[in-house]
Design a protein around this motif. Structure first.
Motif, PDB file in Angstrom:
ATOM      1  N   ALA A  41       0.832  -1.213   0.000  1.00  0.00           N
ATOM      2  CA  ALA A  41       0.000   0.000   0.000  1.00  0.00           C
ATOM      3  C   ALA A  41       0.863   1.258   0.000  1.00  0.00           C
ATOM      4  O   ALA A  41       0.557   2.226  -0.713  1.00  0.00           O
ATOM      5  CB  ALA A  41      -0.954   0.000   1.189  1.00  0.00           C
ATOM      6  N   GLN A  42       1.946   1.244   0.756  1.00  0.00           N
ATOM      7  CA  GLN A  42       2.842   2.400   0.799  1.00  0.00           C
ATOM      8  C   GLN A  42       3.624   2.544  -0.505  1.00  0.00           C
ATOM      9  O   GLN A  42       3.830   3.656  -0.993  1.00  0.00           O
ATOM     10  CB  GLN A  42       3.801   2.286   1.974  1.00  0.00           C
ATOM     11  CG  GLN A  42       3.130   2.428   3.318  1.00  0.00           C
ATOM     12  CD  GLN A  42       4.098   2.223   4.472  1.00  0.00           C
ATOM     13  OE1 GLN A  42       5.290   1.987   4.272  1.00  0.00           O
ATOM     14  NE2 GLN A  42       3.578   2.313   5.685  1.00  0.00           N
ATOM     15  N   GLY A  43       4.079   1.414  -1.053  1.00  0.00           N
ATOM     16  CA  GLY A  43       4.806   1.453  -2.322  1.00  0.00           C
ATOM     17  C   GLY A  43       3.940   1.986  -3.451  1.00  0.00           C
ATOM     18  O   GLY A  43       4.387   2.817  -4.250  1.00  0.00           O
ATOM     19  N   ILE A  44       2.700   1.514  -3.499  1.00  0.00           N
ATOM     20  CA  ILE A  44       1.763   1.979  -4.531  1.00  0.00           C
ATOM     21  C   ILE A  44       1.520   3.477  -4.382  1.00  0.00           C
ATOM     22  O   ILE A  44       1.580   4.229  -5.365  1.00  0.00           O
ATOM     23  CB  ILE A  44       0.445   1.186  -4.465  1.00  0.00           C
ATOM     24  CG1 ILE A  44       0.671  -0.261  -4.896  1.00  0.00           C
ATOM     25  CG2 ILE A  44      -0.629   1.852  -5.331  1.00  0.00           C
ATOM     26  CD1 ILE A  44      -0.502  -1.192  -4.601  1.00  0.00           C
ATOM     27  N   ALA A  45       1.257   3.915  -3.158  1.00  0.00           N
ATOM     28  CA  ALA A  45       1.001   5.343  -2.928  1.00  0.00           C
ATOM     29  C   ALA A  45       2.208   6.189  -3.326  1.00  0.00           C
ATOM     30  O   ALA A  45       2.062   7.227  -3.988  1.00  0.00           O
ATOM     31  CB  ALA A  45       0.630   5.580  -1.463  1.00  0.00           C
ATOM     32  N   ALA A  46       3.393   5.731  -2.946  1.00  0.00           N
ATOM     33  CA  ALA A  46       4.608   6.489  -3.273  1.00  0.00           C
ATOM     34  C   ALA A  46       4.839   6.542  -4.776  1.00  0.00           C
ATOM     35  O   ALA A  46       5.152   7.601  -5.336  1.00  0.00           O
ATOM     36  CB  ALA A  46       5.811   5.881  -2.562  1.00  0.00           C
ATOM     37  N   MET A  47       4.689   5.401  -5.456  1.00  0.00           N
ATOM     38  CA  MET A  47       4.920   5.378  -6.899  1.00  0.00           C
ATOM     39  C   MET A  47       3.902   6.239  -7.626  1.00  0.00           C
ATOM     40  O   MET A  47       4.251   6.947  -8.580  1.00  0.00           O
ATOM     41  CB  MET A  47       4.895   3.947  -7.435  1.00  0.00           C
ATOM     42  CG  MET A  47       5.320   3.842  -8.883  1.00  0.00           C
ATOM     43  SD  MET A  47       7.053   4.325  -9.076  1.00  0.00           S
ATOM     44  CE  MET A  47       7.234   4.237 -10.846  1.00  0.00           C
ATOM     45  N   ASN A  48       2.654   6.211  -7.186  1.00  0.00           N
ATOM     46  CA  ASN A  48       1.640   7.066  -7.809  1.00  0.00           C
ATOM     47  C   ASN A  48       1.996   8.542  -7.644  1.00  0.00           C
ATOM     48  O   ASN A  48       1.810   9.331  -8.576  1.00  0.00           O
ATOM     49  CB  ASN A  48       0.252   6.762  -7.241  1.00  0.00           C
ATOM     50  CG  ASN A  48      -0.349   5.502  -7.822  1.00  0.00           C
ATOM     51  OD1 ASN A  48      -0.040   5.104  -8.944  1.00  0.00           O
ATOM     52  ND2 ASN A  48      -1.216   4.858  -7.064  1.00  0.00           N
ATOM     53  N   ARG A  49       2.520   8.905  -6.488  1.00  0.00           N
ATOM     54  CA  ARG A  49       2.953  10.296  -6.267  1.00  0.00           C
ATOM     55  C   ARG A  49       4.143  10.644  -7.161  1.00  0.00           C
ATOM     56  O   ARG A  49       4.222  11.736  -7.713  1.00  0.00           O
ATOM     57  CB  ARG A  49       3.330  10.519  -4.803  1.00  0.00           C
ATOM     58  CG  ARG A  49       2.183  10.431  -3.858  1.00  0.00           C
ATOM     59  CD  ARG A  49       1.369  11.677  -3.950  1.00  0.00           C
ATOM     60  NE  ARG A  49       0.354  11.635  -2.900  1.00  0.00           N
ATOM     61  CZ  ARG A  49      -0.581  12.527  -2.798  1.00  0.00           C
ATOM     62  NH1 ARG A  49      -0.639  13.526  -3.651  1.00  0.00           N
ATOM     63  NH2 ARG A  49      -1.465  12.431  -1.853  1.00  0.00           N
ATOM     64  N   ILE A  50       5.078   9.712  -7.277  1.00  0.00           N
ATOM     65  CA  ILE A  50       6.249   9.936  -8.135  1.00  0.00           C
ATOM     66  C   ILE A  50       5.805  10.122  -9.585  1.00  0.00           C
ATOM     67  O   ILE A  50       6.314  11.009 -10.281  1.00  0.00           O
ATOM     68  CB  ILE A  50       7.252   8.771  -8.003  1.00  0.00           C
ATOM     69  CG1 ILE A  50       7.931   8.812  -6.637  1.00  0.00           C
ATOM     70  CG2 ILE A  50       8.294   8.816  -9.125  1.00  0.00           C
ATOM     71  CD1 ILE A  50       8.730   7.575  -6.289  1.00  0.00           C
ATOM     72  N   ASN A  51       4.865   9.310 -10.039  1.00  0.00           N
ATOM     73  CA  ASN A  51       4.399   9.411 -11.421  1.00  0.00           C
ATOM     74  C   ASN A  51       3.757  10.761 -11.703  1.00  0.00           C
ATOM     75  O   ASN A  51       3.891  11.297 -12.804  1.00  0.00           O
ATOM     76  CB  ASN A  51       3.449   8.266 -11.753  1.00  0.00           C
ATOM     77  CG  ASN A  51       4.164   6.948 -11.861  1.00  0.00           C
ATOM     78  OD1 ASN A  51       5.356   6.894 -12.164  1.00  0.00           O
ATOM     79  ND2 ASN A  51       3.451   5.867 -11.591  1.00  0.00           N
ATOM     80  N   VAL A  52       3.077  11.325 -10.725  1.00  0.00           N
ATOM     81  CA  VAL A  52       2.499  12.665 -10.889  1.00  0.00           C
ATOM     82  C   VAL A  52       3.611  13.710 -10.848  1.00  0.00           C
ATOM     83  O   VAL A  52       3.650  14.626 -11.672  1.00  0.00           O
ATOM     84  CB  VAL A  52       1.433  12.932  -9.800  1.00  0.00           C
ATOM     85  CG1 VAL A  52       0.998  14.391  -9.807  1.00  0.00           C
ATOM     86  CG2 VAL A  52       0.228  12.018  -9.997  1.00  0.00           C
ATOM     87  N   ALA A  53       4.523  13.551  -9.899  1.00  0.00           N
ATOM     88  CA  ALA A  53       5.607  14.530  -9.731  1.00  0.00           C
ATOM     89  C   ALA A  53       6.577  14.530 -10.914  1.00  0.00           C
ATOM     90  O   ALA A  53       7.240  15.536 -11.168  1.00  0.00           O
ATOM     91  CB  ALA A  53       6.366  14.246  -8.434  1.00  0.00           C
TER      92      ALA A  53
END
Length: 159
Positions: A41-53
Motif C-alpha cells: 500500500a505504501q509502495g503503490i502510494a509512493a509510486m503514484n505520487r512519483i508518477n504525478v511529480a
C-alpha cells in the motif's frame, strides 16, 4: 570528424541521452528497490505520487528534449547525408526514440496508468504491485540501456 551543426547536435544528443540514462539508472537501482521494500500500500502510494511529480518541466525537458534532438538529428542526417558519422547518428536516434521514448509510451506509462487505478488496500492491489515492480523495472532497464547506447553512438559519431 563531424563539424558545424552536426557537432553541436551530436554533443547535445549525447548529453541529453546520457542524462536520461542516468535518471533511468537511478530509478532502477535506487528508487524501485526502495519502493519494493515498502509494504504494498505504501509502495503503490509512493509510486503514484512519483508518477504525478515526474511530469515537471525539468524532467520533461530532459526526456522530451532528448527525443526532440533525436528527431532533428535524424531529419538533418537523412536530408544532408554527411560523409562521416551517418550510421552512428541514425543509430543513436533510433536507439533513443524506439528504446527509450517508445518503451516509455508502450510499456511504462500503461503500467503507471493501471497502477493509479489499483486499490492499494486489497490483496489484488498487493499482487499487482509485485508484478508492477518487476515488469516496470525490467522495461526501465531497457530504456536506460537504450539511452546509454544512444549517447555512446553519438559520441562515436564525433570521433
Amino acid at each position: 570528424m563531424i563539424d558545424g551543426p552536426y557537432f553541436v547536435l551530436a554533443v547535445l544528443g549525447a548529453l541529453a541521452c546520457g542524462l536520461a540514462a542516468g535518471v533511468f539508472c537511478a530509478f532502477s537501482t535506487l528508487v524501485m528497490k526502495g519502493l519494493a521494500a515498502l509494504p504494498p500500500a505504501q509502495g503503490i502510494a509512493a509510486m503514484n505520487r512519483i508518477n504525478v511529480a515526474a511530469i515537471t518541466p525539468a524532467f520533461m525537458a530532459v526526456f522530451l528534449g532528448a527525443a526532440g534532438l533525436c528527431v532533428v538529428l535524424a531529419v538533418v542526417t537523412f536530408v544532408l547525408w554527411p560523409e562521416e558519422g551517418t550510421v552512428e547518428l541514425l543509430l543513436g536516434c533510433a536507439l533513443y526514440l524506439v528504446g527509450s521514448f517508445g518503451v516509455t509510451v508502450a510499456a511504462n506509462i500503461p503500467r503507471n496508468d493501471a497502477l493509479s487505478k489499483v486499490d492499494p488496500e486489497t490483496a489484488e492491489g498487493a499482487e499487482y504491485w509485485r508484478s508492477y515492480v518487476s515488469e516496470w523495472t525490467a522495461w526501465n532497464h531497457v530504456r536506460g540501456v537504450a539511452a546509454l547506447a544512444a549517447s555512446a553512438s553519438f559520441i562515436l559519431a564525433l570521433t
